[in-house]
Design a protein around this motif. Structure first.
Motif, PDB file in Angstrom:
ATOM      1  N   ALA A  90      -7.549  32.315  -4.678  1.00 50.86           N
ATOM      2  CA  ALA A  90      -8.057  33.669  -4.470  1.00 50.86           C
ATOM      3  C   ALA A  90      -8.583  34.257  -5.778  1.00 50.86           C
ATOM      4  CB  ALA A  90      -6.951  34.548  -3.886  1.00 50.86           C
ATOM      5  N   ALA A  91      -7.831  34.083  -6.871  1.00 52.83           N
ATOM      6  CA  ALA A  91      -8.228  34.699  -8.139  1.00 52.83           C
ATOM      7  C   ALA A  91      -9.547  34.110  -8.644  1.00 52.83           C
ATOM      8  CB  ALA A  91      -7.122  34.521  -9.178  1.00 52.83           C
ATOM      9  N   ALA A 110     -17.301  27.949 -12.979  1.00 48.15           N
ATOM     10  CA  ALA A 110     -16.667  26.754 -12.420  1.00 48.15           C
ATOM     11  C   ALA A 110     -16.325  25.747 -13.517  1.00 48.15           C
ATOM     12  CB  ALA A 110     -17.572  26.104 -11.368  1.00 48.15           C
ATOM     13  N   LEU A 111     -17.084  25.770 -14.609  1.00 49.00           N
ATOM     14  CA  LEU A 111     -16.773  24.910 -15.746  1.00 49.00           C
ATOM     15  C   LEU A 111     -15.401  25.272 -16.315  1.00 49.00           C
ATOM     16  CD1 LEU A 111     -17.911  22.740 -17.666  1.00 49.00           C
ATOM     17  CD2 LEU A 111     -18.860  24.584 -19.047  1.00 49.00           C
ATOM     18  N   PHE A 112     -15.132  26.589 -16.391  1.00 42.60           N
ATOM     19  CA  PHE A 112     -13.836  27.039 -16.899  1.00 42.60           C
ATOM     20  C   PHE A 112     -12.731  26.714 -15.896  1.00 42.60           C
ATOM     21  CE2 PHE A 112     -16.923  29.239 -19.367  1.00 42.60           C
ATOM     22  CZ  PHE A 112     -16.356  29.294 -20.632  1.00 42.60           C
ATOM     23  N   LEU A 119      -6.239  20.889 -17.427  1.00 45.21           N
ATOM     24  CA  LEU A 119      -5.054  21.232 -18.220  1.00 45.21           C
ATOM     25  C   LEU A 119      -3.838  21.433 -17.296  1.00 45.21           C
ATOM     26  CD1 LEU A 119      -4.575  21.658 -21.265  1.00 45.21           C
ATOM     27  CD2 LEU A 119      -4.664  24.121 -20.821  1.00 45.21           C
ATOM     28  N   GLY A 120      -4.054  22.090 -16.163  1.00 41.77           N
ATOM     29  CA  GLY A 120      -2.962  22.301 -15.213  1.00 41.77           C
ATOM     30  C   GLY A 120      -2.418  20.993 -14.668  1.00 41.77           C
TER      31      GLY A 120
ATOM     32  N   GLY B 130      -6.981  30.438 -13.223  1.00 40.57           N
ATOM     33  CA  GLY B 130      -6.948  30.071 -11.807  1.00 40.57           C
ATOM     34  C   GLY B 130      -6.976  28.559 -11.645  1.00 40.57           C
ATOM     35  N   GLY B 131      -7.838  27.902 -12.408  1.00 42.00           N
ATOM     36  CA  GLY B 131      -7.924  26.444 -12.345  1.00 42.00           C
ATOM     37  C   GLY B 131      -6.606  25.789 -12.724  1.00 42.00           C
ATOM     38  N   PHE B 132      -5.966  26.340 -13.755  1.00 37.58           N
ATOM     39  CA  PHE B 132      -4.673  25.801 -14.198  1.00 37.58           C
ATOM     40  C   PHE B 132      -3.651  25.892 -13.059  1.00 37.58           C
ATOM     41  CE2 PHE B 132      -0.521  25.802 -16.073  1.00 37.58           C
ATOM     42  CZ  PHE B 132      -0.609  24.958 -17.178  1.00 37.58           C
TER      43      PHE B 132
END
Lengths: 197, 183
Positions: A90-91, A110-112, A119-120, B130-132
């Motif tokens: 959502a974020a 989207a690159l970020f 990393l996650g 958010g991706g993380f």
């Protein structure tokens, strides 16, 4: 080599359809999630229903190999991980697949997202032993199970209902839900007659 | 929406069906782990090593399930990894075929701008965080929107329903709180 060719054809088709259905567009994702425009949700429900009905009907007719099924294990971490994914989805407006498609479509944010995702994923790889030790990855309700018992499948059924027939019925259920769902649940008026791109 | 939901949903369902018919259910998030492994192994070749009959890793996650992830890291030209690369190609061609995105939209989504203003730093920071959280959560859950929700529910997998319940239980309130203005 033929499997690589299939990967290219199927992957490209999936990426193109995600773009055309609007799933890689964060505007449409958040209009769905904030319940102001549910047309993407209707498309997703229709897709799940179509896929389910075709796959299980194909199994019953003997044209789809039951061995191609791949059912994931149920454990408490599935729900917890789902909550985390949902919040980040959502974020940011992206999930893993739509994020890479959005990156390819030229969206700079989207690159970020993908960088944060790498990393996650790395953070999870390092913390995996702690999750394993916590017991939250231990299977629940039989683990890798389907709702019914699918004939010829290596996976057990949560119930003894015939899993292939149940799959077709649920498939039609999802299709019916797709049509029954209103175009919006919050706010008034026709949502976004001219979709912004 | 670039195509109406009936056509889009039908096409999306057909892609998921054909994938199961010919190969296996679609999934994406594992490939973030594989790319991490490829990068890690390039920096430090000790991370993934060959054993007698397969591969293993100094990282417990890559080594689990008989080293299947370690094997994919060692052989990036495998079905699932190439599939994700091809998704990018297909998405790129599709968006170009309909004229591409304008520069304002490429910079940040319209709905974000309407709610949070034009600061790129703010948008990119939230996209990164958010991706993380998305990929950490997806790996904890063992799959993402495509693998758990779409492929899982399509196969009547219990885990797919549990995942979808968790994902929407968080996504809907967060989205309603964050995106109050329509655009």
């Amino acid at each position: 080599m033929s499997s690589i060719l299939l990967a290219i054809v199927l992957g490209a088709a999936f990426g193109a359809v995600l773009d055309r259905v609007g799933a890689s567009n964060p505007n449409l994702i958040n209009r769905m999630l904030n319940l102001t425009d549910l047309r993407l949700a209707k498309a997703i429900l229709l897709a799940i229903g179509t896929g389910s009905a075709l796959m299980f009907a194909g199994q019953m007719l003997g044209v789809v190999d039951v061995g191609h099924m791949s059912v994931k294990t149920a454990y408490a971490g599935v729900f917890l991980g789902g909550l985390m994914l949902g919040a980040g989805w959502a974020a940011s407006g992206y999930c893993p697949g739509t994020g890479v498609v959005a990156l390819a479509s030229g969206r700079k944010d989207a690159l970020f997202f993908v960088a944060g995702g790498l990393l996650g994923a790395a953070a999870y790889m390092l913390s995996y032993p702690a999750w394993k030790a916590s017991g939250l990855l231990d299977k629940i309700a039989g683990g890798a199970v389907t709702l019914g018992t699918v004939p010829g499948s290596e996976y057990e059924g949560l119930t003894a209902l015939p899993g292939d027939i149940l799959g077709v019925v649920l498939g039609f259920g999802f299709v019916a839900l797709a049509f029954a769902l209103p175009e919006r649940l919050v706010g008034q008026g026709r949502p976004h007659p001219a979709p912004a791109e | 929406m670039p195509v109406n939901w009936k056509v889009g949903g039908l096409l999306l369902g057909l892609v998921f069906f054909v994938a199961v018919l010919l190969v296996k259910p679609i999934g994406v998030s594992t490939q973030f782990v594989i790319l991490d492994g490829i990068i890690g192994d390039a920096v430090n070749p000790e991370i993934v090593t060959q054993t007698g009959d397969g591969f293993t890793s100094t990282n417990a996650y890559l080594a689990k399930s008989g080293g299947k992830y370690a094997k994919s890291v060692a052989n990036p030209l495998n079905y699932s990894f190439v599939f994700v690369l091809a998704m990018m190609l297909g998405g790129f061609l599709s968006v170009m075929a309909r004229g591409g995105l304008d520069s304002r939209e490429r910079r940040m989504p319209t709905l974000w701008r309407a709610n949070f203003g034009d600061s790129a730093v703010k948008r990119y920071a939230v996209a990164f965080l958010g991706g993380f959280v998305v990929l950490y959560g997806a790996r904890l859950a063992g799959g993402c929107t495509s693998g758990h929700m779409m492929s899982g529910m399509m196969q009547t997998a219990l885990s797919g329903y549990i995942f979808a319940a968790g994902a929407f239980a968080a996504a809907i309130p967060v989205s309603i709180l964050m995106f109050r203005k329509e655009a």
